[in-house]
Scaffold this active site. Structure first.
Site, short mmCIF file in Angstrom:
data_model
loop_
_atom_site.label_atom_id
_atom_site.label_comp_id
_atom_site.label_asym_id
_atom_site.label_seq_id
_atom_site.Cartn_x
_atom_site.Cartn_y
_atom_site.Cartn_z
N SER A 224 -21.82 -128.74 -16.32
CA SER A 224 -21.73 -129.95 -17.09
C SER A 224 -23.00 -130.53 -17.35
CB SER A 224 -20.66 -130.82 -16.45
OG SER A 224 -20.27 -131.85 -17.40
N GLU A 345 -11.72 -126.36 -21.88
CA GLU A 345 -12.98 -127.46 -21.52
C GLU A 345 -12.16 -128.67 -21.55
OE1 GLU A 345 -15.82 -127.16 -19.94
OE2 GLU A 345 -16.41 -125.05 -20.45
N HIS A 448 -12.55 -127.92 -17.77
CA HIS A 448 -13.76 -128.30 -17.43
C HIS A 448 -13.84 -128.54 -16.03
CE1 HIS A 448 -17.93 -129.85 -18.40
NE2 HIS A 448 -17.77 -130.78 -17.67
#
Length: 540
Positions: A224, A345, A448
């Site tokens: 990320s 995600e 995610h």
């Protein structure tokens, strides 16, 4: 007398350190000498050795707030490195459904943690044990939360025989505020968090040999915002020579909103300084503000939910050019890269947006797309109809494709022109996430951050626990760690017992799909994620 007292104190610290080392056993393995002084670590089950809370830079407090990181002060005697240091100031929690509020951390937070595998026996024809590959983790958290100590790396170190370093870097306004008052006259304002990362990597180059790591074989990996950081470092001339390979998990730095030109950042910071009660040119006022106020006062501006408040800045000495421009031109650091995304995600970002117990309102979905795509919004919405599931599902798919999958695919193609690239997609349909489904996101899928528990193999508080793996998921996790460590070892993730992984070919666009019991090459990645659509929209 003062000199005598200092000497006595130093001797006492050394004696106490030696006694502590004997108490935990294997004292020679737990005492290391770095450039700043001697450290005492501790041993974990299985023989992994860990040193925590080690300063890699001076405290960025007082006049050093919003300054480039400075070298840490040396110390005398034996410094205990047996507990993590403070995390950098941040909101208490950023996870969906976590009701905690408040602030955690302190500004004196620039520390790191080293996990070294059990000491191997020396080679028969050598006087010392071989050096291990080094993996340096940069944590995520939208540049406003997270810490190196949130990730326990003992399993990765022991199982894969690598030395793992995790660290903190300045976050939020403290890490990325590019205010007019803070310009240093040498083209610098903002990107303090990126400068911290570079300082940590310089520390690793200088000192990791003391822990048994190979300073000539350093792989930086992150997820990320951590991967976005690495992406930016690949475009930064100041990062040259700081690492040898890079692993980017779910974090391209090229989409809209991840970076901003310096002029835009300065404009935002001017409005923010006024909201904080300071004149935009008053550095003393800004440096005197309590941390809590910096966290409580929102950064002005219109942003979609979950967007980065203060993006990375380009146009300064850290990032002279926009990363997308650097990579499109075939410039940037040419090192082997392993990168990829998760199949779903967007579910993590959409889940907390809708009202409790309700699907995401259609008008809100349309409004967010209009804010992002403007006059291209009708074409984008036509490709993500809400009638096939919840509105949240459609919104999550759009976020997945436009922010993660397709920009990462484009980044892979750009980087592959200069160095080997290996691309993946994490495709576990039901990873063990500790997140409650919502009316708008009834199923998270490969959300995610859902691959993190596989990479580290240890529990991540509030997110996932490997104790809940099925047997196929546990085997997949072991394969992922092997791929990552093999890549760190020699720039190629392949190894015995693993599904073959071919380097990325921009013309074919194939990626390795990582799924329990079904790891295989994926041939339709770009079609599945509507990348042709997003390429067309990017041209308008």
């Amino acid at each position: 007398m003062l000199r005598f007292l200092r000497a006595v104190t130093a001797l006492a610290l050394l004696a106490a350190g030696g006694a502590a080392a004997q108490a935990v056993g294997a004292a020679p393995q737990l005492r290391v000498q770095v450039q700043e002084g001697a450290l005492l670590g501790r041993a974990l089950d299985g023989g992994v050795r860990v040193w925590q809370g080690v300063p890699y830079a001076a405290p960025p407090t007082g006049e050093r707030r919003w300054q480039p990181p400075q070298p840490p002060a040396p110390w005398t005697g034996l410094r205990a490195a047996t507990a993590p240091g403070d995390v950098c100031p941040q909101p208490m929690s950023q996870l969906p459904g976590d009701g905690r509020s408040g602030v955690r951390g302190a500004e004196d937070c620039l520390s790191l943690n080293v996990y070294a595998p059990p000491t191997p026996a020396p080679a028969p024809d050598a006087g010392r044990a071989p050096r291990t590959p080094v993996m340096v983790w940069i944590h995520g958290g939208s540049f406003r939360s997270g810490a190196g100590s949130d990730y326990a790396a003992e399993l990765l170190a022991r199982e894969q025989g690598v030395t793992v370093v995790t660290f903190n870097y300045r976050l939020g306004a403290l890490g990325f505020l590019a205010a007019p008052a803070l310009e240093d006259g040498a083209g610098g304002s903002g990107n303090y968090g990126l400068m911290d990362q570079q300082a940590a990597l310089r520390w690793v180059r200088r000192n990791v040999a003391a822990f048994g790591g190979d300073p000539r074989n350093v792989t930086v990996f992150g997820e990320s915002a951590g991967a976005m950081s690495i992406c930016a470092q690949l475009a930064s001339p100041l990062a040259r020579g700081l690492f040898d390979r890079a692993i980017l998990q779910s974090g391209p730095c090229t989409p809209q909103g991840v970076t901003a030109p310096l002029r835009e950042a300065l404009s935002t910071a001017t409005a923010y300084a006024r909201a904080l009660g300071c004149a935009p040119q008053d550095a003393a006022c800004l440096r005197a503000l309590p941390v809590g106020r910096l966290l409580d006062v929102p950064v002005p501006g219109n942003r979609v939910p979950g967007a980065i408040d203060l993006p990375l800045v380009w146009g300064d000495r850290v990032l002279p050019r926009a990363p997308a421009e650097v990579f499109a031109a075939g410039a940037g650091l040419r090192v082997p890269v392993l990168l990829g995304t998760n199949r779903d995600e967007g579910t993590l970002f959409v889940a907390p947006v809708a009202p409790s117990g309700q699907d995401l309102p259609l008008w809100q979905f349309w409004g967010v797309v209009a804010l992002l795509e403007r006059w291209n919004a009708p074409l984008a919405l036509a490709s993500y109809p809400a009638g096939r599931g919840t509105v949240g599902d459609a919104a999550a798919a759009l976020v997945t494709d436009s922010v993660f999958a397709c920009p990462t695919s484009d980044l892979a193609a750009d980087l592959a022109r200069g160095a080997p690239v290996y691309a993946y997609e994490f495709r576990d349909p039901a990873p063990p996430l500790a997140l409650s489904p919502t009316a708008s996101v009834p199923r998270y899928g490969a959300a995610h951050a859902s691959e993190l528990v596989s990479v580290f193999g240890t529990r991540l508080a509030g997110l996932a626990d490997p104790a809940q793996f099925t047997a196929p998921q546990a085997r997949l996790a072991r394969s992922i760690r092997s791929y990552w460590a093999n890549f760190a070892r020699r720039g190629d993730p392949n190894g015995p017992g693993l599904v073959p992984w071919t380097p990325y070919d921009p013309h074919a666009g194939r990626v390795l799909g990582l799924a329990p019991g079904a790891t295989a090459e994926v041939t339709d990645f770009r079609q599945e994620h509507h990348c042709g659509l997003w390429d067309r929209l990017a041209l308008h």
